[in-house]
Design an enzyme around this catalytic site. Structure first.
Site, PDB file in Angstrom:
ATOM      1  N   GLU A 190       0.808  -1.230   0.000  1.00  0.00           N
ATOM      2  CA  GLU A 190       0.000   0.000   0.000  1.00  0.00           C
ATOM      3  C   GLU A 190       0.843   1.283   0.000  1.00  0.00           C
ATOM      4  OE1 GLU A 190      -3.172  -0.311   2.953  1.00  0.00           O
ATOM      5  OE2 GLU A 190      -3.142  -2.480   2.705  1.00  0.00           O
ATOM      6  N   ASN A 233       2.128  -5.266  -3.063  1.00  0.00           N
ATOM      7  CA  ASN A 233       0.744  -5.578  -2.684  1.00  0.00           C
ATOM      8  C   ASN A 233      -0.040  -4.289  -2.504  1.00  0.00           C
ATOM      9  OD1 ASN A 233      -1.163  -7.658  -1.881  1.00  0.00           O
ATOM     10  ND2 ASN A 233      -1.049  -6.827   0.188  1.00  0.00           N
ATOM     11  N   HIS A 269     -10.408  -6.450  -1.332  1.00  0.00           N
ATOM     12  CA  HIS A 269     -11.391  -6.339  -0.234  1.00  0.00           C
ATOM     13  C   HIS A 269     -12.642  -5.743  -0.864  1.00  0.00           C
ATOM     14  CE1 HIS A 269      -8.570  -7.427   2.898  1.00  0.00           C
ATOM     15  NE2 HIS A 269      -7.703  -6.554   2.415  1.00  0.00           N
ATOM     16  N   GLU A 299      -5.955 -10.727  -0.889  1.00  0.00           N
ATOM     17  CA  GLU A 299      -6.622 -10.545   0.419  1.00  0.00           C
ATOM     18  C   GLU A 299      -8.148 -10.558   0.265  1.00  0.00           C
ATOM     19  OE1 GLU A 299      -5.171  -7.209   2.651  1.00  0.00           O
ATOM     20  OE2 GLU A 299      -3.079  -7.574   2.161  1.00  0.00           O
ATOM     21  N   ASP A 301     -11.943 -10.739   0.532  1.00  0.00           N
ATOM     22  CA  ASP A 301     -13.118 -10.940   1.373  1.00  0.00           C
ATOM     23  C   ASP A 301     -14.227 -10.092   0.750  1.00  0.00           C
ATOM     24  OD1 ASP A 301     -11.392  -9.155   4.065  1.00  0.00           O
ATOM     25  OD2 ASP A 301     -12.283  -8.358   2.228  1.00  0.00           O
TER      26      ASP A 301
HETATM   27  O1  G3I Z   1      -1.627  -8.322  19.042  1.00  0.00           O
HETATM   28  C1  G3I Z   1      -2.285  -7.227  19.700  1.00  0.00           C
HETATM   29  C2  G3I Z   1      -2.770  -7.674  21.067  1.00  0.00           C
HETATM   30  O2  G3I Z   1      -1.636  -7.942  21.888  1.00  0.00           O
HETATM   31  C3  G3I Z   1      -3.602  -6.555  21.709  1.00  0.00           C
HETATM   32  O3  G3I Z   1      -4.138  -7.011  22.932  1.00  0.00           O
HETATM   33  C4  G3I Z   1      -4.747  -6.229  20.744  1.00  0.00           C
HETATM   34  C5  G3I Z   1      -5.669  -5.148  21.280  1.00  0.00           C
HETATM   35  O4  G3I Z   1      -5.101  -3.915  21.030  1.00  0.00           O
HETATM   36  O5  G3I Z   1      -4.207  -5.767  19.490  1.00  0.00           O
HETATM   37  C6  G3I Z   1      -3.484  -6.812  18.861  1.00  0.00           C
HETATM   38  O6  G3I Z   1      -2.982  -6.324  17.634  1.00  0.00           O
HETATM   39  C7  G3I Z   1      -3.990  -6.185  16.624  1.00  0.00           C
HETATM   40  C8  G3I Z   1      -3.571  -7.072  15.435  1.00  0.00           C
HETATM   41  O7  G3I Z   1      -4.465  -6.881  14.317  1.00  0.00           O
HETATM   42  C9  G3I Z   1      -3.573  -8.542  15.791  1.00  0.00           C
HETATM   43  O8  G3I Z   1      -4.859  -8.940  16.146  1.00  0.00           O
HETATM   44  C10 G3I Z   1      -3.992  -4.736  16.173  1.00  0.00           C
HETATM   45  O9  G3I Z   1      -4.517  -3.957  17.237  1.00  0.00           O
HETATM   46  C11 G3I Z   1      -4.887  -4.584  14.957  1.00  0.00           C
HETATM   47  O10 G3I Z   1      -4.793  -3.246  14.444  1.00  0.00           O
HETATM   48  C12 G3I Z   1      -4.406  -5.519  13.858  1.00  0.00           C
HETATM   49  O11 G3I Z   1      -5.304  -5.396  12.747  1.00  0.00           O
HETATM   50  C13 G3I Z   1      -4.776  -5.944  11.529  1.00  0.00           C
HETATM   51  C14 G3I Z   1      -4.705  -4.808  10.504  1.00  0.00           C
HETATM   52  O12 G3I Z   1      -4.220  -5.322   9.237  1.00  0.00           O
HETATM   53  C15 G3I Z   1      -3.779  -3.726  10.956  1.00  0.00           C
HETATM   54  O13 G3I Z   1      -3.971  -2.603  10.179  1.00  0.00           O
HETATM   55  C16 G3I Z   1      -5.722  -7.017  11.001  1.00  0.00           C
HETATM   56  O14 G3I Z   1      -5.731  -8.119  11.901  1.00  0.00           O
HETATM   57  C17 G3I Z   1      -5.276  -7.469   9.625  1.00  0.00           C
HETATM   58  O15 G3I Z   1      -6.246  -8.337   9.045  1.00  0.00           O
HETATM   59  C18 G3I Z   1      -5.151  -6.261   8.687  1.00  0.00           C
HETATM   60  O16 G3I Z   1      -4.667  -6.719   7.456  1.00  0.00           O
HETATM   61  C19 G3I Z   1      -4.392  -5.708   6.471  1.00  0.00           C
HETATM   62  C20 G3I Z   1      -3.255  -6.211   5.629  1.00  0.00           C
HETATM   63  O17 G3I Z   1      -2.145  -6.471   6.450  1.00  0.00           O
HETATM   64  C21 G3I Z   1      -2.923  -5.223   4.516  1.00  0.00           C
HETATM   65  N1  G3I Z   1      -4.096  -4.950   3.707  1.00  0.00           N
HETATM   66  C22 G3I Z   1      -5.248  -4.473   4.480  1.00  0.00           C
HETATM   67  C23 G3I Z   1      -5.613  -5.482   5.564  1.00  0.00           C
HETATM   68  C24 G3I Z   1      -6.843  -5.009   6.319  1.00  0.00           C
HETATM   69  O18 G3I Z   1      -6.546  -3.860   7.053  1.00  0.00           O
END
Ligand code: G3I
Length: 541
Positions: A190, A233, A269, A299, A301
């Site tokens: 991105e 990506n 998405h 990705e 969905d």
């Molecule tokens: O691991 C921590 C945990 O320790 C903590 O307790 C919890 C609560 O704050 O947060 C956890 O981290 C989270 C992480 O996912 C793992 O679950 C982050 O807050 C959360 O922001 C993160 O979100 C991810 C997101 O990218 C980040 O922007 C999503 O799971 C993930 O599916 C998403 O994937 C992205 C791709 O990498 C790039 N393309 C877009 C896609 C959707 O945003």
């Protein structure tokens, strides 16, 4: 609300006034589809359509998505949630059974890998790599450079040199650890943002290192492990348009300068009421493949809550969305495979980052949804087939027959060397003035799914939002508005206005009309090649 009016209206031609349903409703501007709460008591998408057209080719049956993908010589992968892998029973069982490829959803991002500047936390990434090796699954790492989920110790107070050194070290340390295990990596994620002046995402990397960080990241990765496949990506480039075009030019420039990029990920998405028309997606895959890049749907969905209808209707429409995007990749030689961004609604980033939704192919209890069947059909190369358009005189070969204008003045522009005739509405006094076709009840009252497409062009404005809506009068006395499609149209070229209507109606339709409108008053709107095709879920090929 506008006063009730008889549904059948008359049109302004030869100066007669016309008030369409849209105008009686006092609808201004492009209004999104009405999102109905609760279940719809209306019509259902006709099972006959969903059941598939006659004359289906006999195709082999596969017990799992993985078998179908293996037979097609393609990937079917999924993002993997490390916690679910560790804590759940059904999750790893389905992961091993249905997928021949995995991508760590978060575990191999810089932040999760390097919570502090002195050490790495490999635990989650190692667990996913070990699982994949145990189940002979390909692995794609994700993602070395992204402006989100960066380490907390990365700061804008770092000098250019400090940031460059940290980034290079991160890339090469991680590649070293997974040499021979992770065969492909999203190197940069991105980096394009069409809302900025430059077109690049304004991140710490861009701000401190300039756009050259993209090239550097790929060169550092290739230097560390020349055998790993390196991908760029990007989000929202699966549909050809300004962002996809910018990304295409970026890839072409980098490749022309010998930057080692092997592939590109179309994140995809999508939403069940808005995903790339098949022709658009296939041509887009082809043009990036023609650059020599391996194309991935990286990705996938498909959100469903953005459209009206009850769960059965939304999930039926979702099935077609998965079938179309997966099928496009299977039938296009340049597309290597599809990675879903998760496989169960129990774990989806969408609920965390936007609102509860059911964007994937298994429900929250790990039961298959219609989207699973759609994915299976797509993996078998069975594409949704669009049946005969229900629009009368959609190519204006019979002049303005079957068409009216809402407000404005309708005229037919003759065919040119390259294009057929067009209908143009000038002297438009409101955004909801435009091109109207009434009398769609008999062909649409069963509900969707339908795919819609038209070509639109403006006169008197550079670029303005243009949209298509269905207006539905019902027995219950309500008037429903369903958004079919929206796109920024321009005066310089014809633009595809495309989308889907996948559902039934809230009430019982007594009248249905199509309106193409949207640009501000005084902008002339021209339209050609209007199609509204019932979609089926199966085809020969
Ligand atoms: O691991 C921590 C945990 O320790 C903590 O307790 C919890 C609560 O704050 O947060 C956890 O981290 C989270 C992480 O996912 C793992 O679950 C982050 O807050 C959360 O922001 C993160 O979100 C991810 C997101 O990218 C980040 O922007 C999503 O799971 C993930 O599916 C998403 O994937 C992205 C791709 O990498 C790039 N393309 C877009 C896609 C959707 O945003």
């Amino acid at each position: 609300m506008a006063s009730r009016h008889r549904f059948s209206t008359f049109s302004r031609r030869n100066g007669r006034a016309h008030k369409s349903i849209a105008q009686h409703l006092g609808i201004i501007g492009s209004v999104a589809a009405l999102v109905f709460s609760g279940s719809c008591s209306g019509q259902r998408p006709t099972d006959a359509l969903m059941g598939g057209a006659g004359g289906m080719m006999m195709t082999p049956e596969f017990a799992t998505l993985r078998e179908a993908a293996d037979a097609a010589g393609k990937y079917i992968g999924t993002a993997v949630d490390a916690e679910a892998l560790r804590n759940e029973e059904k999750y790893p069982e389905i992961l091993a059974r249905e997928f021949n490829s995995v991508t760590p959803e978060n575990a191999t991002k810089w932040g999760p890998l390097a919570p502090d500047a002195e050490s790495y936390d490999w635990e989650d990434a190692d667990a996913i790599v070990e699982f994949a090796e145990e189940h002979s699954q390909a692995i794609k790492g994700h993602a070395f450079v992204w402006d989100q989920q960066t380490p907390s110790w990365l700061s804008s107070s770092m000098t250019e040199e400090e940031l460059r050194t940290a980034l290079k070290d991160h890339i090469q340390t991680t590649l070293e650890r997974y040499r021979g295990k992770i065969g492909a990596w999203d190197v940069v994620n991105e980096a394009v943002d069409m809302d900025t002046e430059s077109g690049y995402t304004e991140s710490i990397f861009y701000d401190k290192l300039g756009p050259g960080y993209i090239e550097d990241a790929f060169r550092w990765a290739h230097e560390a492990d020349p055998d790993v496949l390196l991908y760029y990506n990007e989000v929202a480039i699966e549909r050809a348009g300004p962002k996809s075009d910018f990304t295409y030019e970026l890839m072409r420039d980098l490749l022309d300068r010998g930057v080692p990029i092997d592939g590109i990920g179309f994140q995809s998405h999508v939403s069940t009421h808005r995903y790339p028309p098949l022709s658009n997606l296939r041509a887009n895959i082809r043009r990036f493949a023609d650059l020599g890049l391996r194309v991935n749907i990286s990705e996938l969905d498909a959100r469903t809550v953005l459209m009206p209808g009850n769960q059965q209707e939304r999930w039926s429409a979702q099935r077609i969305a998965f079938q179309q995007v997966v099928g496009a990749c299977i039938v296009e030689p340049g597309c290597e495979g599809v990675t879903l961004w998760g496989f169960t609604d129990r774990y989806s980033w969408i609920a965390d980052e936007t609102e509860p939704d059911d964007p994937l192919i298994f429900d929250r209890n790990y039961q298959k949804k219609p989207a699973y069947e759609g994915t299976m059909d797509g993996l078998k190369g069975l594409l949704p087939v669009t049946l005969e358009s229900v629009i009368e005189n959609g190519d204006f070969s019979m002049g303005s027959d079957n068409w009216d204008s809402v407000g404005g003045t309708l005229a037919i522009a003759e065919a040119t060397e390259t294009n057929g005739p067009a209908a143009c509405v000038s002297e438009r006094a409101e955004e909801t003035d435009g091109l109207l076709q009434e009398g769609l009840l008999s062909s649409m009252k069963q509900g969707g799914p339908f795919s819609f497409s038209a070509q639109v062009r403006l006169k008197g404005a550079e670029s303005e939002t243009t949209n298509a809506h269905l207006f539905v009068e019902t027995e219950e006395g309500s008037t429903e508005e369903h958004s079919l499609a929206t796109v920024p149209a321009t005066s310089s070229e014809w633009t595809e206005l495309a989308g889907y209507f996948g559902l039934g109606f809230e009430g019982t339709p007594t009248g249905i009309e199509l309106l193409i409108s949207g640009p501000p008053a005084d902008v002339e709107l021209c339209v050609r090649d209007v199609q509204l095709n019932p979609l089926t879920t199966r085809s020969a090929h």
